[in-house]
Every structure is written in structure tokens, then in C-alpha cells.
Design a protein around this motif. Structure first.
Motif, PDB file in Angstrom:
ATOM      1  N   THR A 125       0.827  -1.206   0.000  1.00 55.07           N
ATOM      2  CA  THR A 125       0.000   0.000   0.000  1.00 55.07           C
ATOM      3  C   THR A 125       0.863   1.258   0.000  1.00 55.07           C
ATOM      4  OG1 THR A 125      -1.732  -1.200   1.196  1.00 55.07           O
ATOM      5  CG2 THR A 125      -1.831   1.206   1.229  1.00 55.07           C
ATOM      6  N   GLU A 126       1.907   1.268   0.833  1.00 56.79           N
ATOM      7  CA  GLU A 126       2.802   2.429   0.883  1.00 56.79           C
ATOM      8  C   GLU A 126       3.560   2.596  -0.423  1.00 56.79           C
ATOM      9  OE1 GLU A 126       5.215   5.677   2.186  1.00 56.79           O
ATOM     10  OE2 GLU A 126       3.178   4.956   2.554  1.00 56.79           O
ATOM     11  N   ALA A 167      -5.245  -7.616  -1.887  1.00 57.94           N
ATOM     12  CA  ALA A 167      -4.619  -6.297  -1.981  1.00 57.94           C
ATOM     13  C   ALA A 167      -4.151  -6.010  -3.404  1.00 57.94           C
ATOM     14  CB  ALA A 167      -3.455  -6.195  -1.002  1.00 57.94           C
ATOM     15  N   VAL A 173       2.661   1.673  -3.444  1.00 54.86           N
ATOM     16  CA  VAL A 173       1.755   2.194  -4.471  1.00 54.86           C
ATOM     17  C   VAL A 173       1.577   3.699  -4.289  1.00 54.86           C
ATOM     18  CG1 VAL A 173      -0.648   2.187  -5.281  1.00 54.86           C
ATOM     19  CG2 VAL A 173       0.561   0.022  -4.902  1.00 54.86           C
ATOM     20  N   ARG A 174       1.461   4.128  -3.040  1.00 58.10           N
ATOM     21  CA  ARG A 174       1.352   5.568  -2.769  1.00 58.10           C
ATOM     22  C   ARG A 174       2.576   6.312  -3.292  1.00 58.10           C
ATOM     23  NH1 ARG A 174       2.989   9.526   0.431  1.00 58.10           N
ATOM     24  NH2 ARG A 174       4.502   8.206   1.512  1.00 58.10           N
ATOM     25  N   SER A 210      -7.339  -4.992  -5.086  1.00 59.56           N
ATOM     26  CA  SER A 210      -7.875  -3.709  -4.616  1.00 59.56           C
ATOM     27  C   SER A 210      -7.008  -2.539  -5.053  1.00 59.56           C
ATOM     28  CB  SER A 210      -7.993  -3.726  -3.090  1.00 59.56           C
ATOM     29  OG  SER A 210      -8.857  -4.754  -2.656  1.00 59.56           O
ATOM     30  N   LEU A 211      -5.691  -2.738  -5.060  1.00 57.74           N
ATOM     31  CA  LEU A 211      -4.772  -1.675  -5.461  1.00 57.74           C
ATOM     32  C   LEU A 211      -4.545  -1.638  -6.967  1.00 57.74           C
ATOM     33  CD1 LEU A 211      -2.184  -2.140  -2.571  1.00 57.74           C
ATOM     34  CD2 LEU A 211      -3.736  -0.192  -2.874  1.00 57.74           C
ATOM     35  N   ASN A 212      -5.081  -2.629  -7.671  1.00 60.48           N
ATOM     36  CA  ASN A 212      -5.040  -2.671  -9.135  1.00 60.48           C
ATOM     37  C   ASN A 212      -3.617  -2.685  -9.677  1.00 60.48           C
ATOM     38  OD1 ASN A 212      -6.233  -2.794 -11.684  1.00 60.48           O
ATOM     39  ND2 ASN A 212      -6.184  -0.567 -11.944  1.00 60.48           N
TER      40      ASN A 212
END
Length: 382
Positions: free
Chosen positions: A161-162, A194, A164-165, A197-199
């Protein structure tokens, strides 16, 4: 003259060549002091002095305003234009003419990815992903391939997640079991969710896969040959390693198919990079044969609602090696599976990857070529 012309080209495999402090500059202080030295065992050199000299030469080129020319036929490794400097990479990409380029690291995983201390492992992953995102940030054509460890699923998701950000657009994962568990174990469903969801796609790449070689086959009464880089004592590929490259990804993908991961997560997608593709058509046939043979005795096989090979066709793309008969692969397995790659600036990519692929394309339509050179890449990246 620009190397790639006349159509869109998306490069599914390129690399940076890390300098000695590449990861350390991006890791948190408490992790930095615990990182081991980057291993050069799989390179053609054992000396960091070679890297330091390449850094000096790059600084001289920058000071003199030298523009990279005909880079595909030029120097490779650390001496290649854009091997570790992002501004020079942009100039090299201009000369190559590729519209998009997926960028992997090369040697830095040796410092952290299998470290016994999971704080170091995940701290190193975090530093790696920061470094990759920073390298690719100034050029929208570059797509950073982050790294992940599935050892602790919740931490894995947090790092993904981080990253991708920060800008990572895909993630290289080890193509092997996670400890004593299959990657298809329900414990890892949070990771596969994930990705959906994060594609972003997951990537298998040469170097981080299940060990398949039996050491006794090397004991053949002959001197040990040089590795693919020409190094006498190097630990890069030799011919017997090369012959087994596809075994690891077949094991991994078979787990995702028959453990039901692709069925549970229909939006999951990924790529198999620098592991060849000549094996893919027969692998698809064997998947379907296995499903037919074992559905009566294996409940997980019986539970699959789709044809086994269709999960791979829906989710996965593969990069053939330059020199493989891609035209034959397309005719045998279809147009939707295979992608172009250059492996720049690694020498294995050759000095004319497009030419080598083109020589196999007799009877292949322009539509199929466009899928190979760009559209399948775009579908994988999303």
C-alpha cells in the motif's frame, strides 16, 4: 536514430544496476546499520571498484553533456547509459524509443529479502521500494517494480500500500512457497486481495524462485564452466540452470490455479518475466490434462468452475527470451499471452531484441504484433 520505430513498444523487463549504497540511502537508520553488504556473486565482477569507476564515468558524461546514442548496441551493465542515474535513463529511453518500461532492481535483494530478522527484511523492502519509486518518478514512461515478502501477510499488504502511494506500479514477489505454506494457502488471501484492490500486478522474475537444481548433476568430472556473464567463479546462470528456469514458475502458478487463488480473485493478474516462454503452450495443455485426470480424486480440482488453462489466459503474461520462436508460440498458444522485453541494460537482452523477435514473425498479423509489443503489457499493468 531511435531504435524502436513504427509502432508502440512497451518494455516488460529492464533494470537498474545498483551502486554500493543504493539501498542504504533509502532505508531507515535503524535498518541501515543491520543490512549486509550487497552481494556481487551473481555479477560478472567481484569488485565494487568496477562500480565506482562506472559512477565516475557517468559523472564525467553528465558534466560534458554527452547524449546517449545507439544504446541498445552499446555498453551494458553498470557502464550502460542510465544504468543507475535517472536523468541519463530518460535520455537512454529517448534513444531506445520505448513508450513504457518496467524497471526492476538487480542485486539489492541479497541484502534483505531472505533475512532471518523480519524487521530487516521488511525494512529493506521498504527502502528498495522507496528507491525504485524515486528512480522512476521523473519520467512517466518508467514503471517501478517494487518488491514484497509474503512472510507476514499483513506487513506485506502495508508495504504494498505504501509503495503504491509512492508510485510503484507492479510488485516482484519470490516465486516459491512461503515458509512451509503454498502461496495458495488461505493465509495469503489478504495479499492477493490487496493486489486486486490496489489494481497492480504481481511479477515472477528470474532469480527469486524455488530451487530446482540437484547439485549432483554438476559433479560430471569436468571443470566448472564460466557463467553467462563470462565470470569464472560467478554464480549467475549456467546451462543446467537455464534448462530448469521454467520449473519454479510452473510450480508457483500451478499452486495458484489448483489452490483456487485465481478462482477466488478473478481480478488478479501478473507477469512471468525473464523466465522464457517456450514452455508455456505445453504447460497450458498439461494444466487441462491434469484437471481432467485428477478431478475425480482431488476436491480442489473438482471445485474449479473454469478450465484450468483459462485462469492463466485470463491472469498472466509471459516474456520470451530473444531467440525463442515467438511466432510459433503465438500460433500455438494465442496472441494474448506474450510480451516484448529488452532486459536493458543487462547483456542477456542482446544488442537487437526487436530484430531477433521479428525474424520469427513470418505469417504473424500486425494485430498480433501490436499485442506482443504493447497491448499485452498494457493489459498486465492495467
Amino acid at each position: 536514430m531511435t531504435y524502436a520505430t513504427n509502432r508502440l513498444y512497451c518494455d516488460a523487463d529492464s533494470h537498474i544496476m545498483e551502486t554500493r549504497d543504493w539501498i542504504a540511502k533509502f532505508t531507515d537508520p535503524e535498518i541501515r546499520q543491520k543490512l549486509p553488504e550487497m552481494s556481487l556473486l551473481k555479477s560478472g565482477t567481484k569488485s565494487f571498484e568496477v562500480i565506482n569507476e562506472a559512477v565516475m564515468r557517468q559523472k564525467q558524461r553528465s558534466a560534458h553533456g554527452e547524449a546517449p546514442l545507439d544504446v541498445v548496441k552499446g555498453l551494458k551493465g553498470w557502464n550502460a547509459p542510465g544504468a543507475f542515474d535517472p536523468s541519463e535513463r530518460t535520455a537512454a529511453l529517448n534513444d531506445l524509443g520505448f513508450n513504457r518500461q518496467l524497471v526492476f532492481s538487480t542485486f539489492s535483494a541479497s541484502q534483505y529479502l531472505h533475512h532471518d530478522d523480519l524487521d530487516v527484511r521488511y525494512g529493506g523492502v521498504r527502502g528498495h521500494n522507496r528507491a525504485m519509486a524515486a528512480f522512476c518518478a521523473s519520467d512517466s514512461r518508467l514503471i517501478a517494480a517494487g518488491q514484497l515478502s509474503l512472510a507476514e501477510p499483513q506487513r506485506c499488504v502495508a508495504e504494498m500500500t505504501e509503495a503504491v502511494r509512492l508510485g510503484c506500479g507492479a510488485f516482484w514477489i519470490p516465486g516459491m512457497p512461503v515458509g512451509d505454506k503454498s502461496p495458495g494457502h488461505p493465509d495469503f488471501d489478504v495479499v492477493w486481495q490487496a493486489f486486486c484492490s490496489l489494481n497492480v500486478p504481481f511479477l515472477l522474475h528470474v532469480g527469486l524462485n524455488s530451487p530446482t537444481k540437484i547439485a549432483a548433476y554438476e559433479n560430471n568430472g569436468q571443470p566448472r564452466p564460466k557463467d553467462i556473464t563470462g565470470a569464472e567463479g560467478g554464480e549467475n546462470l549456467r546451462v543446467r540452470d537455464f534448462m530448469l528456469l521454467s520449473v519454479g514458475p510452473q510450480q508457483f502458478l500451478s499452486a495458484l490455479v489448483f489452490d483456487g487463488v485465481f478462482a477466488r480473485f478473478p481480478r488478479l493478474r501478473g507477469g512471468v518475466i525473464e523466465l522464457g516462454a517456450g514452455w508455456v503452450p505445453e504447460y497450458l495443455r498439461t494444466l487441462d490434462l491434469s484437471q481432467k485426470v485428477f478431478r475425480r480424486t482431488d476436491p480442489s480440482v473438482e471445485a474449479l468452475p473454469m478450465k484450468a488453462s483459462d485462469y492463466i489466459r485470463r491472469a498472466m503474461k509471459f516474456t520470451p527470451f530473444p531467440g525463442e520462436d515467438v511466432g510459433r508460440l503465438i500460433k500455438d498458444a494465442g496472441t494474448e499471452l506474450f510480451m516484448f522485453s529488452s532486459d536493458y541494460p543487462h547483456p542477456e537482452g542482446t544488442d537487437d531484441p526487436i530484430g531477433r523477435f521479428e525474424r520469427t514473425f513470418e505469417g504473424i498479423s500486425e494485430e498480433a504484433k501490436n499485442k506482443f509489443y504493447s497491448e499485452n503489457f498494457q493489459a498486465m499493468i492495467g
